[in-house]
Design an enzyme around this catalytic site. Sequence first.
Site, PDB file in Angstrom:
ATOM      1  N   GLY A   1       0.837  -1.209   0.000  1.00  0.00           N
ATOM      2  CA  GLY A   1       0.000   0.000   0.000  1.00  0.00           C
ATOM      3  C   GLY A   1       0.869   1.255   0.000  1.00  0.00           C
TER       4      GLY A   1
ATOM      5  CG  ASP B   1      -1.980   3.785   2.944  1.00  0.00           C
ATOM      6  OD1 ASP B   1      -1.462   2.742   2.481  1.00  0.00           O
ATOM      7  OD2 ASP B   1      -3.054   3.781   3.579  1.00  0.00           O
TER       8      ASP B   1
HETATM    9  C1  LIG Z   1      -3.697  -1.798   3.933  1.00  0.00           C
HETATM   10  C2  LIG Z   1      -4.510  -0.685   3.311  1.00  0.00           C
HETATM   11  C3  LIG Z   1      -5.886  -1.222   2.950  1.00  0.00           C
HETATM   12  C4  LIG Z   1      -4.661   0.442   4.333  1.00  0.00           C
HETATM   13  O1  LIG Z   1      -5.528   1.419   3.798  1.00  0.00           O
HETATM   14  P1  LIG Z   1      -6.219   2.553   4.684  1.00  0.00           P
HETATM   15  O2  LIG Z   1      -6.703   1.933   5.951  1.00  0.00           O
HETATM   16  O3  LIG Z   1      -5.149   3.564   4.983  1.00  0.00           O
HETATM   17  O4  LIG Z   1      -7.304   3.125   3.859  1.00  0.00           O
HETATM   18  C5  LIG Z   1      -3.774  -0.080   2.073  1.00  0.00           C
HETATM   19  O5  LIG Z   1      -2.471   0.268   2.402  1.00  0.00           O
HETATM   20  C6  LIG Z   1      -3.759  -1.042   0.910  1.00  0.00           C
HETATM   21  O6  LIG Z   1      -4.701  -1.137   0.154  1.00  0.00           O
HETATM   22  N1  LIG Z   1      -2.653  -1.799   0.753  1.00  0.00           N
HETATM   23  C7  LIG Z   1      -2.476  -2.783  -0.303  1.00  0.00           C
HETATM   24  C8  LIG Z   1      -2.258  -4.126   0.267  1.00  0.00           C
HETATM   25  C9  LIG Z   1      -0.937  -4.246   1.028  1.00  0.00           C
HETATM   26  O7  LIG Z   1      -0.387  -3.240   1.533  1.00  0.00           O
HETATM   27  O8  LIG Z   1      -0.432  -5.381   1.142  1.00  0.00           O
HETATM   28  K   LIG Z   2      -4.432   5.892   5.468  1.00  0.00           K
END
Ligand SMILES: CC(C)(COP(=O)(O)O)[C@@H](O)C(=O)NCCC(=O)O
Ligand SMILES: [K+]
Length: 249
Positions: free
Chosen positions: A100, A102
């Site tokens: 992700g 973020d």
């Molecule tokens: C883990 C998350 C869903 C967090 O999203 P958020 O709670 O910040 O909206 C996001 O970082 C994401 O979609 N990640 C992709 C999957 C991964 O990081 O493995």
């Molecule tokens: K976030």
Amino acid sequence: MILELDCGNSFIKWRVLEASHAAVFAEGVVDSDVALLGSLHSLTGLSLQHCRLVSVRAQEETNRLAGVLVAAFGVSISCAAPSREMAGVRNGYEDYARLGLDRWLAMLGGFQLASGACLVLDFGTAATADFITADGEHLGGFICPGMPLMRNQLRTHTRKIRYDDVAAERALESLVPGRTTAQAVERGCTLMLRGFAQSQLELARSYWGEDFSVFLTGGDAELVADALPGARFVPDLVFVGLAMACPLS
Ligand SMILES: CC(C)(COP(=O)(O)O)[C@@H](O)C(=O)NCCC(=O)O
Ligand SMILES: [K+]
Ligand SMILES: Nc1ncnc2c1ncn2[C@@H]1O[C@H](COP(=O)(O)OP(=O)(O)O)[C@@H](O)[C@H]1O
């Protein structure tokens, strides 16, 4: 001025920086593209040149928002993109593009602020934890449902868990065993988040002893903050990383 956007699964966090000295001109949290435009149009003295954004939303959704911003403000847009390595941090995912964005930006921000090993905890729609060693190796992380998802699962999959936002807010005055449904659920889910956070802390200690920093961010970070003394609450950690990933040259 620079518009910064962090498009999470539930909310868009936005802020406007003065281009000259990076002071925050305005900021907010909105639940839709329309609300974002409304907030921006209501600002007096707004003069946007650039926009940098990170999104964990679908590509089409992100492109649509970018298009709307270009049409409304004529800004140039820079979107954070996946990377194997940046600012001394090496992405630890088997497929780096799946991490992700973020999380990646919060890691870049945390590693820069810590200049050492760190644990980055983000409590948004999902709760995430990421581990970065002192030499910038991302060891990977954990994802579990955040407060909005836990609460909604209980509401959706039971017949009798129903309460309003006011009751939810009041329920968190303390964490003693609940005597109403709202208290029982809100406090129970809060304790799940705290348990998640504390087990990450234990793991970090097993790797690094006491020699690491803990960063706390996301809309629900305050629910766990006092369970993690010593953690640094950095609400704009994703924006710190965003500026690193999308410099304005
Ligand atoms: C883990 C998350 C869903 C967090 O999203 P958020 O709670 O910040 O909206 C996001 O970082 C994401 O979609 N990640 C992709 C999957 C991964 O990081 O493995
Ligand atoms: K976030
Ligand atoms: N000022 C705020 N605006 C919106 N949500 C907030 C705010 N403060 C706390 N929250 C809570 O933060 C959570 C969402 O966190 P956030 O980091 O915005 O998630 P995401 O990045 O997944 O969209 C929700 O549970 C919401 O109730």
